[in-house]
Design a protein around this motif. Structure first.
Motif, PDB file in Angstrom:
ATOM      1  N   ALA A  37     -41.746 -17.495 -14.146  1.00 36.48           N
ATOM      2  CA  ALA A  37     -43.126 -16.585 -14.319  1.00 36.48           C
ATOM      3  C   ALA A  37     -44.040 -16.733 -12.895  1.00 36.48           C
ATOM      4  O   ALA A  37     -44.714 -16.253 -12.937  1.00 36.48           O
ATOM      5  N   LEU A  38     -44.225 -18.800 -13.024  1.00 37.42           N
ATOM      6  CA  LEU A  38     -45.542 -18.796 -12.381  1.00 37.42           C
ATOM      7  C   LEU A  38     -44.997 -19.411 -10.591  1.00 37.42           C
ATOM      8  O   LEU A  38     -45.743 -19.200  -9.333  1.00 37.42           O
ATOM      9  N   ILE A  39     -44.235 -20.397 -10.668  1.00 30.94           N
ATOM     10  CA  ILE A  39     -43.600 -21.152  -9.511  1.00 30.94           C
ATOM     11  C   ILE A  39     -42.884 -20.371  -8.398  1.00 30.94           C
ATOM     12  O   ILE A  39     -43.478 -20.361  -7.173  1.00 30.94           O
ATOM     13  N   LEU A  40     -42.559 -19.843  -8.486  1.00 34.80           N
ATOM     14  CA  LEU A  40     -41.531 -18.446  -7.963  1.00 34.80           C
ATOM     15  C   LEU A  40     -42.786 -17.674  -7.449  1.00 34.80           C
ATOM     16  O   LEU A  40     -42.320 -17.937  -5.850  1.00 34.80           O
ATOM     17  N   PRO A  41     -43.053 -16.636  -7.690  1.00 35.41           N
ATOM     18  CA  PRO A  41     -44.420 -16.144  -6.691  1.00 35.41           C
ATOM     19  C   PRO A  41     -44.998 -17.236  -6.334  1.00 35.41           C
ATOM     20  O   PRO A  41     -45.841 -16.560  -5.604  1.00 35.41           O
ATOM     21  N   LEU A  42     -45.969 -17.728  -6.117  1.00 34.82           N
ATOM     22  CA  LEU A  42     -46.340 -19.219  -6.251  1.00 34.82           C
ATOM     23  C   LEU A  42     -46.064 -19.300  -4.426  1.00 34.82           C
ATOM     24  O   LEU A  42     -46.050 -19.244  -3.347  1.00 34.82           O
ATOM     25  N   SER A  43     -44.625 -19.821  -4.867  1.00 39.81           N
ATOM     26  CA  SER A  43     -43.840 -19.955  -3.834  1.00 39.81           C
ATOM     27  C   SER A  43     -43.720 -18.567  -2.520  1.00 39.81           C
ATOM     28  O   SER A  43     -43.666 -18.870  -1.365  1.00 39.81           O
ATOM     29  N   SER A  44     -43.088 -17.927  -2.996  1.00 41.06           N
ATOM     30  CA  SER A  44     -43.093 -16.409  -1.963  1.00 41.06           C
ATOM     31  C   SER A  44     -44.790 -16.410  -1.701  1.00 41.06           C
ATOM     32  O   SER A  44     -44.055 -15.824  -0.350  1.00 41.06           O
ATOM     33  N   ILE A  45     -45.448 -16.352  -2.424  1.00 38.98           N
ATOM     34  CA  ILE A  45     -46.691 -16.058  -1.605  1.00 38.98           C
ATOM     35  C   ILE A  45     -47.075 -17.253  -0.381  1.00 38.98           C
ATOM     36  O   ILE A  45     -47.506 -16.742   0.573  1.00 38.98           O
ATOM     37  N   PHE A  46     -46.744 -18.426  -0.881  1.00 41.74           N
ATOM     38  CA  PHE A  46     -47.206 -19.214   0.703  1.00 41.74           C
ATOM     39  C   PHE A  46     -46.284 -18.724   1.860  1.00 41.74           C
ATOM     40  O   PHE A  46     -46.744 -19.117   2.184  1.00 41.74           O
ATOM     41  N   LEU A  47     -44.384 -18.472   1.196  1.00 43.41           N
ATOM     42  CA  LEU A  47     -44.010 -18.449   2.594  1.00 43.41           C
ATOM     43  C   LEU A  47     -44.023 -17.085   3.274  1.00 43.41           C
ATOM     44  O   LEU A  47     -44.436 -16.912   4.133  1.00 43.41           O
ATOM     45  N   ALA A  48     -44.177 -15.836   2.588  1.00 47.46           N
ATOM     46  CA  ALA A  48     -44.972 -14.983   3.000  1.00 47.46           C
ATOM     47  C   ALA A  48     -46.375 -14.806   3.915  1.00 47.46           C
ATOM     48  O   ALA A  48     -46.138 -14.114   4.325  1.00 47.46           O
ATOM     49  N   HIS A  49     -47.114 -15.881   3.571  1.00 49.22           N
ATOM     50  CA  HIS A  49     -48.596 -15.725   3.627  1.00 49.22           C
ATOM     51  C   HIS A  49     -47.950 -15.882   5.548  1.00 49.22           C
ATOM     52  O   HIS A  49     -49.017 -15.633   5.939  1.00 49.22           O
ATOM     53  N   PHE A  50     -47.646 -16.569   5.273  1.00 44.87           N
ATOM     54  CA  PHE A  50     -47.171 -17.404   7.381  1.00 44.87           C
ATOM     55  C   PHE A  50     -46.462 -15.598   7.790  1.00 44.87           C
ATOM     56  O   PHE A  50     -47.034 -15.608   9.125  1.00 44.87           O
ATOM     57  N   GLN A  51     -45.389 -15.158   7.344  1.00 43.94           N
ATOM     58  CA  GLN A  51     -44.865 -14.734   8.056  1.00 43.94           C
ATOM     59  C   GLN A  51     -46.530 -13.445   8.503  1.00 43.94           C
ATOM     60  O   GLN A  51     -46.572 -12.545  10.006  1.00 43.94           O
ATOM     61  N   VAL A  52     -46.546 -12.743   7.577  1.00 45.52           N
ATOM     62  CA  VAL A  52     -47.993 -11.438   6.962  1.00 45.52           C
ATOM     63  C   VAL A  52     -48.749 -12.454   8.318  1.00 45.52           C
ATOM     64  O   VAL A  52     -49.384 -11.095   9.061  1.00 45.52           O
ATOM     65  N   SER A  53     -49.027 -13.467   8.309  1.00 46.95           N
ATOM     66  CA  SER A  53     -50.948 -14.039   9.311  1.00 46.95           C
ATOM     67  C   SER A  53     -49.836 -13.894  10.427  1.00 46.95           C
ATOM     68  O   SER A  53     -50.502 -14.043  11.415  1.00 46.95           O
ATOM     69  N   GLN A  54     -48.512 -14.444  10.921  1.00 47.60           N
ATOM     70  CA  GLN A  54     -48.110 -14.564  12.604  1.00 47.60           C
ATOM     71  C   GLN A  54     -48.528 -12.461  13.235  1.00 47.60           C
ATOM     72  O   GLN A  54     -48.968 -12.507  14.149  1.00 47.60           O
ATOM     73  N   ILE A  55     -47.849 -11.534  11.796  1.00 52.16           N
ATOM     74  CA  ILE A  55     -47.698 -10.242  12.779  1.00 52.16           C
ATOM     75  C   ILE A  55     -49.456  -9.594  12.907  1.00 52.16           C
ATOM     76  O   ILE A  55     -49.576  -9.629  14.249  1.00 52.16           O
ATOM     77  N   LEU A  56     -50.229 -10.170  11.980  1.00 54.79           N
ATOM     78  CA  LEU A  56     -52.118  -9.878  11.980  1.00 54.79           C
ATOM     79  C   LEU A  56     -52.591 -10.435  13.181  1.00 54.79           C
ATOM     80  O   LEU A  56     -53.424 -10.053  14.209  1.00 54.79           O
ATOM     81  N   PHE A  57     -52.361 -11.738  13.567  1.00 57.83           N
ATOM     82  CA  PHE A  57     -53.026 -12.489  14.561  1.00 57.83           C
ATOM     83  C   PHE A  57     -52.528 -12.490  16.032  1.00 57.83           C
ATOM     84  O   PHE A  57     -52.742 -12.385  17.067  1.00 57.83           O
ATOM     85  N   PHE A  58     -50.596 -12.255  16.015  1.00 55.24           N
ATOM     86  CA  PHE A  58     -50.017 -11.803  17.460  1.00 55.24           C
ATOM     87  C   PHE A  58     -51.110  -9.948  17.951  1.00 55.24           C
ATOM     88  O   PHE A  58     -50.898  -9.911  18.813  1.00 55.24           O
ATOM     89  N   LYS A  59     -51.001  -9.486  16.639  1.00 57.34           N
ATOM     90  CA  LYS A  59     -51.110  -8.714  16.889  1.00 57.34           C
ATOM     91  C   LYS A  59     -53.055  -7.986  17.018  1.00 57.34           C
ATOM     92  O   LYS A  59     -53.892  -7.338  18.172  1.00 57.34           O
TER      93      LYS A  59
END
Length: 333
Positions: A37-59
């Motif tokens: 309910a809580l820790i898996l979404p937290l882990s997903s958000i933490f890891l996903a933000h690296f990928q999204v940040s990289q896409i936005l930053f390199f753009k």
């Protein structure tokens, strides 16, 4: 929990880990539900933000390179400049949203794990539905404690930067000056680690005792005395593992170091599994360290009174007795 309170004070580094593992294993159903309910979404958000940040930053970097190669009088230059400004705004809005959602999930996870272990300790019947009904009430107390710790870290960093600038101006970059700067940075890092430990323990105090906010921070500072070494060891080890998972994910998933889709997927799954287990055990360990510190200082946690305190989160609050009488009463041996 199989151990009596007076036995907890004798738990060392490996004893705390072993006891934490036994608690999670014995009550794996409720902890699995909290994780889903809580820790898996937290882990997903933490890891996903690296990928999204990289896409936005390199753009943004790509557009800045195009901007440098475009004539100032060209209409395209104005369009690129506006696009970069909008992209930077979007980038920082994304960072704020990520920080907000991850903080909320972290505090909710902390509330759920601490409440669950306290219920286990007092022998209360515990269910996932009951935990989730309590979490929103406890979360408010944890937020106040976090805001105080954030304010302390902010002031600490401002003072540290000011002192570092003064030190650099006085000593310069001579060999002696560099030595002083290195020593200063070591002391600064030690201070950050200490504040982090105080905050984590204060989060448990905020759930299990009447105090929260700055009072919980002060209480945490008192409790940690005598067990600082164990707490620092756990804080550093969990921190290094956390940093290792982050580095592994960035290199093999975000930047695709191996240039292989299979490796990218495999490492991504591995990092995800490691991260949610790390967060769960970290929360269990910090709660157990609180109980160990209480036992070390001979502060008796009266189970019936603590049970009444936990019941208060359901709207049936029973005022705790004087802290000296029960909740924090000293055991006279």
């Amino acid at each position: 929990m199989d151990r009596e309170q007076h036995e907890l004070q004798f738990l060392g580094f490996f004893g705390i880990f072993k006891e934490s593992y036994k608690i999670v294993l014995k009550w794996r159903k409720i902890f699995s539900q909290i994780t889903l309910a809580l820790i898996l979404p937290l882990s997903s958000i933490f890891l996903a933000h690296f990928q999204v940040s990289q896409i936005l930053f390199f753009k943004i970097l790509n557009n800045e390179d195009r901007l440098n190669d475009t004539d100032v009088n060209n209409q395209e230059h104005s369009k690129l400049k506006h696009a970069i400004s909008s992209q930077w705004t979007g980038f920082w809005l994304f960072k704020v949203a990520y920080f907000t959602f991850s903080l909320v999930l972290l505090l909710l996870s902390t509330a759920a794990v601490v409440y669950t272990i306290a219920s286990i300790y007092t022998g209360r019947s515990i269910s996932f539905k009951k935990v989730m009904s309590v979490v929103p009430r406890v979360w408010k107390r944890l937020m106040v404690t976090f805001l105080w710790s954030f304010a302390i870290v902010l002031v600490y960093n401002v003072l540290a930067i000011g002192l570092l600038v003064v030190l650099a101006l006085l000593t310069g970059f001579s060999p002696v000056g560099i030595v002083f700067i290195i020593l200063f940075l070591i002391l600064y890092i030690a201070g950050v680690v200490y504040i982090g430990i105080i905050w984590h323990l204060a989060s448990v105090v905020s759930v299990l005792e009447e105090v929260y906010g700055i009072k919980a921070m002060k209480k945490s500072r008192i409790l940690i005395k005598g067990k600082t070494g164990v707490a620092v060891a756990y804080f550093l080890i969990l921190g290094f593992i956390f940093a290792g998972v982050e580095l592994l994910f960035e290199q093999f998933v975000v930047f695709d170091f191996a240039n292989s889709l299979a490796v990218r997927i495999g490492v991504g799954i591995l990092c995800f599994l490691l991260l949610f287990k790390l967060i769960l055990f970290g929360l269990v360990i910090q709660t157990l360290i609180y109980l160990v510190c209480k036992s070390f200082h001979h502060e008796n946690i009266d189970k019936p009174t603590l049970s009444d305190h936990l019941e208060g989160y359901h709207g049936h609050y029973v005022q705790l007795k004087s802290s000296r009488d029960v909740q924090l009463g000293e055991l006279h041996v």
